[in-house]
Design an enzyme around this catalytic site. Structure first.
Site, short mmCIF file in Angstrom:
data_model
loop_
_atom_site.label_atom_id
_atom_site.label_comp_id
_atom_site.label_asym_id
_atom_site.label_seq_id
_atom_site.Cartn_x
_atom_site.Cartn_y
_atom_site.Cartn_z
CD1 TRP A 1 4.43 9.44 -8.77
CD2 TRP A 1 4.63 11.45 -7.83
NE1 TRP A 1 3.45 9.55 -7.82
CE2 TRP A 1 3.54 10.77 -7.22
CE3 TRP A 1 4.92 12.74 -7.40
CZ2 TRP A 1 2.78 11.34 -6.21
CZ3 TRP A 1 4.16 13.31 -6.39
CH2 TRP A 1 3.10 12.60 -5.82
N GLY B 1 12.40 16.74 -7.78
CA GLY B 1 12.19 17.77 -6.76
C GLY B 1 11.13 18.75 -7.21
CD GLU C 1 1.75 -0.25 7.56
OE1 GLU C 1 2.40 -0.67 6.57
OE2 GLU C 1 1.58 0.98 7.77
CE LYS D 1 2.48 -1.56 3.63
NZ LYS D 1 2.22 -0.17 3.95
CD GLU E 1 0.72 2.24 1.09
OE1 GLU E 1 1.52 3.19 1.22
OE2 GLU E 1 0.99 1.08 1.48
CG HIS F 1 -17.06 7.60 20.12
ND1 HIS F 1 -17.74 8.43 21.00
CD2 HIS F 1 -16.55 6.60 20.88
CE1 HIS F 1 -17.62 7.96 22.23
NE2 HIS F 1 -16.90 6.85 22.19
CE LYS G 1 10.25 1.44 -0.67
NZ LYS G 1 9.29 0.63 0.10
#
Length: 615
Positions: A75, A102, A486, A490, A493, A509, A610
């Site tokens: 990644w 890392g 959430e 989803k 994503e 607002h 993940k």
């Protein structure tokens, strides 16, 4: 984030590496590669793309290799996704190969120094400096383990890595620091991987390395050392869940399978911890007793992403029933400010993987400031689970889809259990209320199973109507405001549709400026919310008056809401405190169906991983 697999034994090394990489695809990646021994030396093959592309190109080459071998899914962090930036990386001699997960923070300085000493770099990655450092150390020591130790002492940052050397075909050396690495032990064979699913086809016996550990893998077994050189023992653990739980089981995607698994996941989270007749909560499996919460004046909840949204729900619950002030922090913010934490503070860290870098840093900061730390985690033996004072496992089982589903509802279930427990020991939660909530919570898995089967076809219909939209708003109030956040997360994503969640009272607002015919609003408006129900109806009227379509999620049979919205989705009546469990799941299904209709990669959405093990 990246995936690592390593193998030493008698099996066909190429097939082990490719199968291991397939089982790590859920972590998110943009390129893949392998390295193993041939008669001519180390053979390295890398591709930009998927493991399938790697497999097909290797098949075309018809290379027969031998162990040891390493595989990697990358990644991108340093350097764009490309074949040359994919792992494994080699040294100048072509005899040292490294895979790494890392970030090496001082790689710029190291690269400049190595270049001045004549080393040739071919990639833009931070990982390549490790191969060259090992190369230099080997010239001095002639021993792979000692060379890796010397290289690691020069690194700053996070790493999980595996190293092989052409002149030492009997060993793999690996190490971890702030990035997960697990070893698998078989009969005359050994494995290393970023995560357990990668090695489950061959062994259930594993060793979880700790920060600062190095390990030497041979066909005789594993030796673990500290960076200082001392040998240490790490327990061998038995993985109890079946490998089939990490397979799709007939579903088209892992995400859909995991949505459908939520009733069982919640049931497993509750098992042995809640008496539905008395309402009493037993958290002895987490070694929690009332004295752990003595002198408690404040709670911080620290988490990232979906786990942060679970924490926001926990705030509403804990403040109401435990009577303790609660702050919820994004871990990436908590770790870089000056939180007012002391020995009267409980810090609850929430992480599905137990390896989330920012959350782990928040945990360590809280402990430095003398706070008690309680972890809510899904992965046995993970770093966060080991370093927290106490841990409540969610028992959700393996979650492969990058977008979290059953981990979230299991986290909500743990927070409900913790709320009941603290409410009981503080005396703020009346016994009758506790019994009522406990009995209803016990019934949630069954009700959720019925709900999923009933509502899924309806959400598939709605996706056909709305999947071409590019913007959506999600509105909720009080305990359903985090659920709106959430739901929006989803959708963005996995479908790449811009979506935002808001507390409905905040619409005037700013967000109301976005309302128009092309911007649907998802409104969460159960009648059980009391006075907030009327407020939500007013918010919906404000959207309608600006010609904005509204998808209303509310109580079954609510004719007022059904008449007011463009599309109505009826859900069973449930106590307000439990409504996040029921209202979350339809939003997951809606996001899933929208992504499928748009042809998106549901399980491996672009740019996401993940387990976020770097900042």
């Amino acid at each position: 984030m990246c995936g690592i697999i390593g193998y030493l034994g008698r099996r066909p090394v190429k097939s082990v590496l490719l199968e291991g990489l397939r089982r790590l695809e859920y972590r998110g990646y943009d390129s893949a590669g392998v390295v193993f021994f041939t008669r001519e030396g180390l053979f390295v093959h890398r591709v930009k793309g998927k493991v399938l592309d790697l497999d097909e190109s290797l098949g075309a080459l018809e290379i027969r290799g031998e162990a040891p071998g390493l595989g990697h899914t990358r990644w991108a962090t340093h350097g764009e996704p490309s074949e040359v930036n994919a792992h494994p990386h080699l040294d100048c001699t072509g005899e040292v190969a490294v895979v790494h997960n890392g970030i090496i923070e001082n790689y710029h300085t190291l690269k400049q120094e190595l270049s001045k000493r004549g080393h040739r770099f071919v990639s833009e990655t931070d990982t390549e400096v490790i191969a060259h450092l090992v190369e230099e150390a080997l010239a001095e020591t002639g021993d792979l383990l000692e060379a890796v130790k010397k290289a690691l002492r020069q690194l700053k940052g996070a790493y999980a890595l595996g190293v092989i050397w052409r002149r030492d075909p009997e060993r793999i050396v690996c190490a971890r620091h702030q990035s997960p690495l697990v070893l698998g032990i078989g009969e005359g064979e050994v494995f290393l991987a970023s995560d357990v699913p990668a090695i489950l086809p061959w062994t259930r016996k594993v060793i979880f390395l700790e920060d600062g550990d190095l390990a030497v893998l041979t066909t005789s077994g594993v030796e673990v050392f500290r960076l200082g050189g001392e040998r240490v023992g790490r327990p061998v653990r038995e993985i109890t869940w079946d490998a089939s739980r990490a397979e799709k089981g007939g579903f088209p995607h892992f995400m859909l399978k995991e949505i459908y698994e939520q009733p069982e996941a919640i049931r497993d989270t509750l098992r042995g911890r809640l008496d539905p007749e008395t309402g009493r909560v037993d958290l002895s499996d987490a070694d929690l007793a009332p004295d752990f919460f003595e002198r408690l004046a404040k709670i911080y909840i620290v988490a990232c992403g979906t786990s942060y949204h679970a924490g926001l729900v926990g705030k509403y619950l804990l403040e109401k029933w435990a009577g303790i002030p609660v702050e919820v922090d994004l871990a990436s913010e908590f770790r870089y400010r000056d939180p007012l934490v002391n020995d009267r503070t409980l810090t609850i860290v929430i992480s599905q993987s137990g390896e989330t870098a920012d959350t782990l840093a928040g945990l360590r900061l809280a402990k430095e400031l003398s706070a008690r730390v309680l972890a809510i985690c899904n992965v046995l033996g993970s770093t966060i689970a080991r370093e927290a004072d106490r841990v409540i496992y969610t028992h959700a089982g393996p979650e492969i889809g990058v977008a979290s589903t059953k981990a979230f509802t299991s986290q909500l279930t743990v927070l409900l259990l913790l709320t009941l427990y603290l409410g009981q020991i503080s005396g703020r939660l009346p016994e009758e209320a506790a019994r009522k909530l406990a009995a209803e919570l016990t019934e949630i898995p069954h009700r959720l199973q019925t709900l999923i089967e009933k509502v899924h076809p309806r959400l598939r219909e709605l996706s056909e109507k709305y999947f071409r939209r590019e913007d959506l708003l999600y509105l909720g109030r009080n305990i359903l405001f985090p659920v709106a956040l959430e739901g929006a997360l989803k959708l963005k994503e996995i479908s790449y549709i811009h979506a935002e969640g808001y507390a409905a009272g905040e619409m005037k607002h700013g967000p109301i400026a976005l309302i128009e015919e092309t911007v649907p609003t998802v409104a969460l408006a159960p009648k059980e919310s009391g006075i907030l129900y009327e407020k939500m109806l007013s918010n919906i009227e404000e959207v309608r008056s600006r010609r904005g379509p509204v998808i209303g999620f509310g109580t079954e049979g609510d004719r007022n809401l059904a008449a007011l919205v463009s599309d109505f989705v009826g859900l069973p009546a449930v106590s307000w405190e439990l409504s996040p469990l029921l209202y979350t799941v339809p939003l997951q299904l809606f996001a899933y169906e929208m992504a499928v209709r748009r042809g998106c990669d549901v399980d491996q959405p672009r740019n996401l991983a993940k387990s976020v093990t770097v900042e």
